[in-house]
Design a protein around this motif. Structure first.
Motif, short mmCIF file in Angstrom:
data_model
loop_
_atom_site.label_atom_id
_atom_site.label_comp_id
_atom_site.label_asym_id
_atom_site.label_seq_id
_atom_site.Cartn_x
_atom_site.Cartn_y
_atom_site.Cartn_z
N LEU A 105 0.84 -1.21 0.00
CA LEU A 105 0.00 0.00 0.00
C LEU A 105 0.87 1.26 0.00
O LEU A 105 0.62 2.21 -0.75
CB LEU A 105 -0.92 -0.01 1.22
N ALA A 106 1.94 1.24 0.82
CA ALA A 106 2.85 2.38 0.87
C ALA A 106 3.51 2.60 -0.48
O ALA A 106 3.65 3.74 -0.94
CB ALA A 106 3.90 2.16 1.95
N ILE A 107 3.90 1.49 -1.14
CA ILE A 107 4.55 1.63 -2.44
C ILE A 107 3.59 2.23 -3.46
O ILE A 107 3.96 3.10 -4.25
CB ILE A 107 5.07 0.26 -2.93
N ARG A 130 11.48 -4.14 -5.09
CA ARG A 130 12.60 -3.40 -4.52
C ARG A 130 12.99 -2.21 -5.38
O ARG A 130 13.69 -1.32 -4.92
CB ARG A 130 13.81 -4.33 -4.39
N LEU A 131 12.59 -2.21 -6.65
CA LEU A 131 12.96 -1.13 -7.55
C LEU A 131 11.71 -0.52 -8.16
O LEU A 131 10.75 -1.22 -8.46
CB LEU A 131 13.84 -1.67 -8.68
N LEU A 132 11.78 0.78 -8.34
CA LEU A 132 10.68 1.48 -9.00
C LEU A 132 11.27 2.14 -10.24
O LEU A 132 12.27 2.83 -10.15
CB LEU A 132 10.11 2.52 -8.04
N LEU A 133 10.65 1.90 -11.39
CA LEU A 133 11.14 2.53 -12.61
C LEU A 133 10.39 3.84 -12.82
O LEU A 133 9.17 3.85 -12.84
CB LEU A 133 10.92 1.60 -13.82
N ILE A 134 11.15 4.92 -12.93
CA ILE A 134 10.55 6.25 -13.04
C ILE A 134 10.97 6.87 -14.37
O ILE A 134 12.12 6.76 -14.78
CB ILE A 134 11.03 7.15 -11.88
N HIS A 135 10.02 7.49 -15.05
CA HIS A 135 10.39 8.26 -16.23
C HIS A 135 10.37 9.74 -15.86
O HIS A 135 9.34 10.26 -15.43
CB HIS A 135 9.40 8.00 -17.37
#
Lengths: 162, 110, 89
Positions: A105-107, A130-135
């Motif tokens: 939920l936090a993610i 563990r990883l978030l892909l951001i543009h």
């Protein structure tokens, strides 16, 4: 039997009930009954889709976080607007953001925040979360993006879900 | 209606219209899909939010009470905009949409 | 003053909708078109609210709410179809 009559998620039920009162034309006996039925039925039907509940959440930190995000949304829109109008080409980048948060939920709150705030859209979460892909729309320095997000949004969320 | 309310309504309307237009310009002229994603998620959402706010002020200044529907629509739009942007980005990455030259980093495959 | 501002805003939102249609036709990829449709329904909501203010009635807000809900479901369904090849698995 009693189990099936309970409200598995009291907060969701409360929100559904209040929203239904707002949606219907004034509060009446009918809308109260229908609101109660919906507040009971929808959490029961969707229970299988919800991730496990956070063990402890500091709800009272939420308004401060929301105020900060709202302010940033306004700033973000002005920045993006300026960039869209200016003739110079943007310098987009994909940034891998190492998550410190663990709760799903936090993610998802963090990912939504990132999508609404300056110059970044969250694109994907890795399978192990563990990883978030951001543009990022316009950036020179990836580390700067990561540091801003960590300081401004992830730390308050960490406090909230500790 | 008080002049202050009138100024506020007119200002919010024009601001909202400008942001909606800028979001659409971004959608039309930015070079690749991932950059285009930024315009609608931010500018257009805020633009519609400003127009809703002006509607709330307009109807409450006319003494018809505060519109809950407008607030509900605005909250709903602010909640769904990042979700649809995220799921569209996932779909685009899956299809392998071309990114513009000079994009740093790569979308991953998993 | 509100009337003038209203007309200018309606013109701007209509122009925005036209730009969305341009992107919808031009593409070039399927996600672009879905994104254009997504923006188009948000612009439609804005136009409905503006129409409501012009006519001084609150009646149209219900339809705006419905468009918001349906539009979101539609966008998610199309994006899911692009990603998985089916909407309901």
């Amino acid at each position: 039997m009693l189990d099936r009559l309970s409200f598995p998620q009291p907060w969701l039920s409360l929100i559904l009930f209040v929203t239904w009162q707002f949606l219907s034309d004034g509060i009446s006996g009918g809308s109260l009954v229908l609101g109660l039925i919906l507040a009971w039925a929808i959490p029961q039907m969707t229970q299988g889709f919800w991730p496990e509940r956070p063990s402890f959440m500091r709800f009272w930190l939420m308004p401060k976080y929301l105020a900060r995000v709202l302010k940033d949304i306004v700033i973000a829109s002005f920045q993006v607007a300026a960039l869209i109008i200016s003739p110079r080409k943007p310098r987009p980048a994909f940034v891998c953001y190492p998550l410190e948060l663990e709760h799903p939920l936090a993610i998802s709150i963090l990912a939504s925040t990132i999508s609404l705030t300056p110059g970044t859209v969250s694109a994907d979460v890795s399978d192990d979360q563990r990883l978030l892909l951001i543009h990022a729309l316009d950036t020179e320095n990836e580390q700067e993006v990561i540091d801003t997000i960590r300081k401004r949004y992830e730390q308050p969320l960490l406090e909230m879900f500790k | 209606m008080s002049p202050f309310a009138e100024y506020a309504i007119a200002f919010l309307l024009l601001l909202g219209g400008a942001f909606t237009l800028i979001g659409a310009i971004g959608l039309a002229r930015l070079p690749d899909f991932f950059t285009r994603l930024h315009g609608p998620t931010k500018a257009t959402t805020l633009g519609v939010g400003a127009i809703m706010l002006s509607s709330v002020i307009y109807f409450s200044a006319r003494g018809e009470g505060i519109g809950i529907s407008e607030v509900l629509i605005t909250v709903f739009l602010f909640m769904t905009a990042p979700v649809s942007a995220n799921i569209l980005a996932k779909a685009a990455m899956h299809i392998g949409v071309r990114t513009m030259d000079g994009t740093e980093g790569k979308p991953w495959e998993q | 003053m509100i009337t003038i501002a209203l007309y200018i805003t309606i013109a701007m939102v209509t122009l925005a909708a036209l730009l969305n249609v341009y992107r919808l036709i031009k593409g070039p990829d399927a996600p672009d078109r879905v994104l254009a449709l997504d923006t188009l329904y948000i612009n439609a909501i804005a136009l409905i609210i503006l129409l409501g203010i012009t006519l001084g009635t609150r009646m149209y807000l219900e339809s705006a709410l419905l468009i918001a809900v349906m539009g979101f479901v539609g966008t998610v369904a199309m994006a899911k179809y692009l990603k998985r090849g089916s909407v309901i698995e």
